[in-house]
Design a protein around this motif. Structure first.
Motif, PDB file in Angstrom:
ATOM      1  N   ALA A 159       0.816  -1.219  -0.022  1.00 22.31           N
ATOM      2  CA  ALA A 159      -0.015  -0.057  -0.016  1.00 22.31           C
ATOM      3  C   ALA A 159       0.679   1.490  -0.165  1.00 22.31           C
ATOM      4  O   ALA A 159       0.624   2.141  -0.761  1.00 22.31           O
ATOM      5  N   LEU A 160       2.145   1.306   0.846  1.00 25.93           N
ATOM      6  CA  LEU A 160       2.910   2.525   0.803  1.00 25.93           C
ATOM      7  C   LEU A 160       3.504   2.537  -0.428  1.00 25.93           C
ATOM      8  O   LEU A 160       4.092   3.749  -0.850  1.00 25.93           O
ATOM      9  N   LEU A 161       3.998   1.686  -1.044  1.00 23.99           N
ATOM     10  CA  LEU A 161       5.144   1.476  -2.144  1.00 23.99           C
ATOM     11  C   LEU A 161       4.413   0.931  -3.199  1.00 23.99           C
ATOM     12  O   LEU A 161       5.281  -0.008  -4.145  1.00 23.99           O
ATOM     13  N   PHE A 162       3.047   1.114  -3.784  1.00 24.55           N
ATOM     14  CA  PHE A 162       2.482   0.498  -4.579  1.00 24.55           C
ATOM     15  C   PHE A 162       3.185   0.848  -5.977  1.00 24.55           C
ATOM     16  O   PHE A 162       2.922   0.066  -7.087  1.00 24.55           O
ATOM     17  N   PHE A 163       3.922   2.213  -5.853  1.00 17.67           N
ATOM     18  CA  PHE A 163       4.288   2.488  -7.231  1.00 17.67           C
ATOM     19  C   PHE A 163       5.716   1.618  -7.841  1.00 17.67           C
ATOM     20  O   PHE A 163       6.232   2.093  -8.762  1.00 17.67           O
ATOM     21  N   HIS A 164       6.328   0.892  -6.932  1.00 22.89           N
ATOM     22  CA  HIS A 164       7.490   0.419  -7.089  1.00 22.89           C
ATOM     23  C   HIS A 164       7.046  -1.296  -7.486  1.00 22.89           C
ATOM     24  O   HIS A 164       6.615  -1.941  -6.861  1.00 22.89           O
ATOM     25  N   PRO A 165       7.475  -1.678  -8.836  1.00 20.51           N
ATOM     26  CA  PRO A 165       7.086  -2.935  -9.255  1.00 20.51           C
ATOM     27  C   PRO A 165       7.830  -4.179  -8.460  1.00 20.51           C
ATOM     28  O   PRO A 165       7.212  -5.144  -8.417  1.00 20.51           O
ATOM     29  N   LEU A 166       8.946  -3.917  -8.040  1.00 24.88           N
ATOM     30  CA  LEU A 166       9.725  -4.886  -7.411  1.00 24.88           C
ATOM     31  C   LEU A 166       8.905  -5.255  -5.940  1.00 24.88           C
ATOM     32  O   LEU A 166       9.038  -6.433  -5.384  1.00 24.88           O
ATOM     33  N   VAL A 167       8.303  -4.341  -5.467  1.00 25.99           N
ATOM     34  CA  VAL A 167       7.438  -4.558  -4.206  1.00 25.99           C
ATOM     35  C   VAL A 167       6.437  -5.513  -4.484  1.00 25.99           C
ATOM     36  O   VAL A 167       6.269  -6.619  -3.766  1.00 25.99           O
ATOM     37  N   TRP A 168       5.818  -5.553  -5.688  1.00 26.10           N
ATOM     38  CA  TRP A 168       4.544  -6.397  -5.977  1.00 26.10           C
ATOM     39  C   TRP A 168       5.309  -7.868  -6.254  1.00 26.10           C
ATOM     40  O   TRP A 168       4.911  -9.005  -6.069  1.00 26.10           O
ATOM     41  N   TRP A 169       6.359  -7.878  -7.101  1.00 23.13           N
ATOM     42  CA  TRP A 169       7.139  -8.895  -7.318  1.00 23.13           C
ATOM     43  C   TRP A 169       7.724  -9.801  -6.188  1.00 23.13           C
ATOM     44  O   TRP A 169       7.611 -11.022  -5.945  1.00 23.13           O
ATOM     45  N   ALA A 170       8.175  -8.880  -5.312  1.00 23.31           N
ATOM     46  CA  ALA A 170       8.718  -9.426  -3.865  1.00 23.31           C
ATOM     47  C   ALA A 170       7.533 -10.169  -3.156  1.00 23.31           C
ATOM     48  O   ALA A 170       7.830 -11.124  -2.437  1.00 23.31           O
ATOM     49  N   GLY A 171       6.365  -9.469  -3.133  1.00 22.63           N
ATOM     50  CA  GLY A 171       5.268 -10.111  -2.409  1.00 22.63           C
ATOM     51  C   GLY A 171       4.724 -11.330  -2.980  1.00 22.63           C
ATOM     52  O   GLY A 171       4.409 -12.385  -2.201  1.00 22.63           O
ATOM     53  N   SER A 172       4.739 -11.534  -4.315  1.00 26.97           N
ATOM     54  CA  SER A 172       4.088 -12.666  -4.804  1.00 26.97           C
ATOM     55  C   SER A 172       5.278 -13.893  -4.610  1.00 26.97           C
ATOM     56  O   SER A 172       5.025 -14.950  -4.460  1.00 26.97           O
ATOM     57  N   ARG A 173       6.407 -13.492  -4.685  1.00 26.91           N
ATOM     58  CA  ARG A 173       7.701 -14.502  -4.522  1.00 26.91           C
ATOM     59  C   ARG A 173       7.605 -14.921  -3.089  1.00 26.91           C
ATOM     60  O   ARG A 173       7.504 -16.142  -2.823  1.00 26.91           O
TER      61      ARG A 173
END
Length: 224
Positions: free
Chosen positions: A113-127
């Protein structure tokens, strides 16, 4: 302003998912006496998460970030369902609770939610989500024989999900068909090694790290 809008939107999704999970927990029923005794013996301590049976889900899940609750689909509590299948599911969900994965999931959602603009955050979450499931599988199935039994239980869950459809409305509580297939493949293709090998591997890793650290030195600054 754009960042604040994104944070509020994703925070609203978090609250919505929490509310839906809470509704499923409230609608779940307590297990029968036999299942409750079986769960207490398996958990081994009184501080284990509560166990509830729900007809709103098709696969086992653990819900609740702070005070988690283990949910078992109603089809797994029927007389036709083998007790071995229930055993593996409960052991897996208890491992999630023991590792505090629900609390880590809350940290993940806040980070997204805080770093939604960073694609690596979403990649790290799925991993992270995939690694957590595989880690619990590895902890539950400690030998090649147990891995085969556990894989058969996951396959039964996959069959039931195809029959009934994924009715779970909360993404954090749902178990995707593709993820189950990947977990089955991992269990059968790379079965766990015997536990006695783990200390040896750990000692080799620590020794190698220590050797690298001893051979590395920072040059002293030149005297003025």
């Amino acid at each position: 302003l754009a960042w604040l809008i994104g944070v509020f939107v994703l925070a609203g999704r978090m609250i919505r998912d929490w509310w839906r999970a809470d509704q499923i927990i409230r609608g779940a029923v307590e297990p029968n006496a036999g299942l409750a005794d079986f769960y207490r013996q398996l958990a081994g301590h009184s501080r284990a998460p509560r166990l509830r049976v729900s007809s709103e889900i098709t696969s086992p899940a653990i819900a609740g970030w702070i005070r988690p609750v283990i949910l078992i689909p109603s089809w797994m509590t029927t007389n036709e369902a083998p007790r071995e299948h229930l055993l593996w599911s409960l052991r897996h969900e208890l491992m999630h609770a023991r590792r505090l994965d629900t609390l880590a999931g809350l940290v993940r959602r806040i980070s997204e939610a805080l770093l939604f603009f960073h694609p690596l955050v979403w990649w790290a979450g799925s991993r992270w989500e995939r690694s957590v499931e595989l880690a619990c599988d590895r902890a539950v199935a400690r030998s090649a024989e147990e891995a085969e039994l556990y894989a058969s239980q996951l396959y039964r869950i996959l069959i039931e999900m195809r029959k009934q459809g994924e009715r779970t409305p909360v993404p954090a509580m749902s178990m995707m068909k593709t993820e189950i297939g990947r977990r089955i493949h991992t269990l059968l293709d790379r079965p766990p090694r015997p536990a006695r090998m783990l200390p040896i591997v750990g000692l080799i890793f620590v020794a190698a790290t220590a050797c690298v650290g001893l051979t590395y030195h920072q040059p002293l600054p030149a005297a003025s």
